[in-house]
Design a protein around this motif. Structure first.
Motif, short mmCIF file in Angstrom:
data_model
loop_
_atom_site.label_atom_id
_atom_site.label_comp_id
_atom_site.label_asym_id
_atom_site.label_seq_id
_atom_site.Cartn_x
_atom_site.Cartn_y
_atom_site.Cartn_z
N THR A 33 0.81 -1.22 0.00
CA THR A 33 0.00 0.00 0.00
C THR A 33 0.85 1.27 0.00
OG1 THR A 33 -0.16 -0.02 2.41
CG2 THR A 33 -1.89 -1.15 1.20
N LEU A 34 2.10 1.16 -0.31
CA LEU A 34 3.03 2.28 -0.23
C LEU A 34 2.62 3.46 -1.10
CD1 LEU A 34 5.83 3.24 0.82
CD2 LEU A 34 6.81 2.21 -1.22
N LEU A 35 2.14 3.21 -2.30
CA LEU A 35 1.87 4.28 -3.24
C LEU A 35 0.54 4.98 -3.05
CD1 LEU A 35 3.27 2.66 -6.49
CD2 LEU A 35 4.35 4.36 -5.03
N TYR A 36 -0.41 4.36 -2.42
CA TYR A 36 -1.73 4.98 -2.34
C TYR A 36 -2.30 5.15 -0.93
CZ TYR A 36 -3.33 0.11 -2.28
OH TYR A 36 -3.52 -1.20 -1.99
N MET A 37 -1.56 4.84 0.09
CA MET A 37 -2.05 5.03 1.45
C MET A 37 -0.89 5.49 2.32
SD MET A 37 -4.07 2.40 3.98
CE MET A 37 -5.34 2.10 2.80
#
Length: 74
Positions: A33-37
């Motif tokens: 979920t690094l890119l969107y949360m």
């Protein structure tokens, strides 16, 4: 029947990914979920499913190291 250790790249990959899933499912969740949360925590259900899947990956990786064929080789 004798068990013989064989080097299996798929077995190694499954073992390593499964070990990460069992030992640190929160790290895996953060990578997913690094890119969107930015902030958040995984649910208890996610952690349980991740650890169960990781345990199965570790067993499958060990089986491949011991010489079990891949599904396509049966």
């Amino acid at each position: 029947m004798t068990l013989q250790f064989t080097f299996s790249l798929p077995g190694l990959v499954l073992f390593v990914v499964g070990a990460v899933m069992v030992i640190s499912p929160r790290l895996l969740w953060k990578l997913e979920t690094l890119l969107y949360m930015k902030k958040g925590e995984p649910s208890d259900g996610y952690i349980n499913i991740c650890r169960t899947g990781g345990f199965l990956f570790v067993i499958w990786g060990i089986a491949l190291f011991l010489g079990a064929p891949l599904p396509g080789q049966l």
